[in-house]
Write an enzyme that holds these catalytic residues in place. Structure first.
Site, PDB file in Angstrom:
ATOM      1  N   HIS A   1      -9.811   7.893  -1.420  1.00 30.03           N
ATOM      2  CA  HIS A   1     -10.332   7.918  -2.994  1.00 30.03           C
ATOM      3  C   HIS A   1      -9.680   9.031  -3.830  1.00 30.03           C
ATOM      4  O   HIS A   1      -9.504   8.923  -4.939  1.00 30.03           O
ATOM      5  CB  HIS A   1     -11.711   7.695  -3.265  1.00 30.03           C
ATOM      6  CG  HIS A   1     -12.158   6.076  -2.873  1.00 30.03           C
ATOM      7  ND1 HIS A   1     -13.573   6.035  -2.353  1.00 30.03           N
ATOM      8  CD2 HIS A   1     -11.606   5.075  -3.073  1.00 30.03           C
ATOM      9  CE1 HIS A   1     -13.592   4.754  -2.212  1.00 30.03           C
ATOM     10  NE2 HIS A   1     -12.616   3.973  -2.554  1.00 30.03           N
TER      11      HIS A   1
ATOM     12  N   HIS B   1      -3.472  -3.584  -2.124  1.00 27.91           N
ATOM     13  CA  HIS B   1      -2.979  -1.840  -1.688  1.00 27.91           C
ATOM     14  C   HIS B   1      -1.745  -1.949  -1.386  1.00 27.91           C
ATOM     15  O   HIS B   1      -1.033  -0.991  -1.785  1.00 27.91           O
ATOM     16  CB  HIS B   1      -3.943  -1.361  -0.904  1.00 27.91           C
ATOM     17  CG  HIS B   1      -5.307  -1.035  -1.343  1.00 27.91           C
ATOM     18  ND1 HIS B   1      -5.581  -0.023  -2.435  1.00 27.91           N
ATOM     19  CD2 HIS B   1      -6.417  -1.728  -1.157  1.00 27.91           C
ATOM     20  CE1 HIS B   1      -6.740  -0.014  -2.549  1.00 27.91           C
ATOM     21  NE2 HIS B   1      -7.511  -0.809  -1.971  1.00 27.91           N
TER      22      HIS B   1
END
Length: 410
Positions: free
Chosen positions: A254, A384
């Protein structure tokens, strides 16, 4: 780039390689994931639907397929528009609560499984509908307006400048928790909505969230992004919850994701906030310093608050987000460090994560870089990996979808 020569992103061969890998992902997911009964299948390691008779459809999976195949549509990939249509219909007719508003988390053939209304899911509905708008989908404006109204009237907390985490199906609050993950993905979606609509209120909200989560909370913790908070955004270092969506400790992937999003926000906001590039640089540096396995390579999934690896698995999405962050940093803050890590992360992906035999990426590896299935059952996600392949091919000035639109002169 000094001794490194031309950046990989500028080399014809590397760009062709990225296109090839993006196409392999499109090829792997496009037809296999399509569920004629509505929504999409998650796939196992071989590319077969998981529980094909009655699969679970999670809202983030539905919305991410819409987003990714809106990208395919913008690129001119045959078959993409059908998938965008299929996903938009399922979001509107099945995930959406037609009586009380908002979007439910998951369902199967029989109906709702988890009827809760999650900030994370609503963020992806906004991203999907914004991307669908750029791809010219006729229902995109309706969905953008609908989910924006829900986010503003139900989720947004002006006193904090961020969203609440979740509600029951009847909009009863679920007390006691605020999270950065849903707010991070909403920041991504708000930027996409700003680019799709031109409405500055989306950008203002994105800047507000980033100020809280990154400038303040990450800045107070050495640019290690805290994940879990109480209702007043006080950090809860002892938090234990759903280890898939809310793993305890910190999650270096993150930090990488935020590194790119903060630079994108910096550019979209007219480069007014000087703290943003500094934060992006620090987030990336910390993820490498603390999150990268210097012995075996790969990012540890989570760390404890003493910066020691907690969950030692190596997942695909931090690698993908590392590529996106390094590409943005190499463009805005060029350095041998950022270019070297752009290459090193792709080296790791190519060596360990690409499934050359069956297609797709291995989503989870052990600490020793062997494919495993303790957190993820197979290959459920194109989002992703696809963005990692495509982001370096476009200018680091905004969302990928907008970059494709501008490059093709739509």
């Amino acid at each position: 780039m000094g001794h490194l020569g031309t950046a990989w992103r500028k080399r014809d061969y590397h760009r062709q390689w990225l296109w090839r890998e993006a196409n392999r992902l499109f090829d792997f997911f496009q037809n296999r994931a399509f569920n004629p009964l509505g929504g999409f299948h998650e796939l196992d390691a071989e590319g077969r639907p998981i529980n094909p008779g009655n699969p679970i459809r999670g809202i983030h999976s539905t919305a991410r397929m819409v987003h990714c195949f809106a990208i395919g549509s913008l690129l001119g990939r045959p078959g993409s528009d059908d998938i965008v249509d299929h996903g938009m219909k399922f979001l509107w007719e099945k995930h959406r609560d037609h009586e009380r508003g908002g979007y439910h988390w998951s369902l199967d053939n029989a109906g709702l499984l988890d009827a809760s209304k999650q900030g994370y899911g609503h963020a992806f509905v906004l991203l999907a509908s914004s991307s669908a708008k750029l791809a010219g989908h006729p229902d995109a404006d309706r969905m953008i307006a609908d989910v924006t109204d829900v986010l503003e009237s139900r989720f947004w907390e002006a006193k904090h400048g961020a969203i609440a985490e979740e509600f029951e199906a009847d909009w009863s609050p679920v007390p006691g928790y605020r999270g950065q993950n849903s707010n991070m993905h909403l920041t991504e979606a708000l930027m996409a909505a700003f680019e799709a609509t031109g409405e500055k209120s989306y950008l203002d909200k994105a800047e507000s969230i980033a100020d809280l989560v990154i400038r303040r909370r990450a800045g107070e913790n050495g640019f290690r992004v805290p994940e879990h908070f109480d209702e007043n955004w006080v950090l809860d270092k002892e938090y234990r919850g759903n280890e898939m969506f809310r793993p305890s400790g910190t999650t270096p992937g993150h930090w990488l994701e935020w590194s790119r999003l903060i630079l994108q926000l910096y550019v979209l906001g007219g480069k007014k906030h000087d703290w943003m590039p500094e934060a992006a640089k620090a987030l990336f540096a910390q993820s490498i310093a603390l999150g990268w396995d210097k012995e075996k390579s790969g990012f540890f999934y989570t760390l404890d608050w003493a910066d020691e690896p907690a969950k030692r698995n190596k997942l695909w999405w931090p690698m993908a987000e590392g590529v996106g962050a390094a590409a943005f940093l190499a463009e805005h803050l060029p350095s041998d460090f950022h270019e070297t890590w752009y290459r090193k992360i792709w080296d790791g992906i190519s060596r360990h994560f690409l499934d050359q035999d069956r297609g797709g990426w291995h989503e989870e590896l052990t600490e020793d870089l062997v494919p495993s299935y303790t957190l993820f059952a197979g290959k459920g996600d194109i989002y992703h990996a696809l963005q990692a392949c495509l982001i370096p091919l476009y200018p680091a000035t905004g969302s990928l979808t907008k970059g494709i639109v501008e490059a093709s002169g739509h």
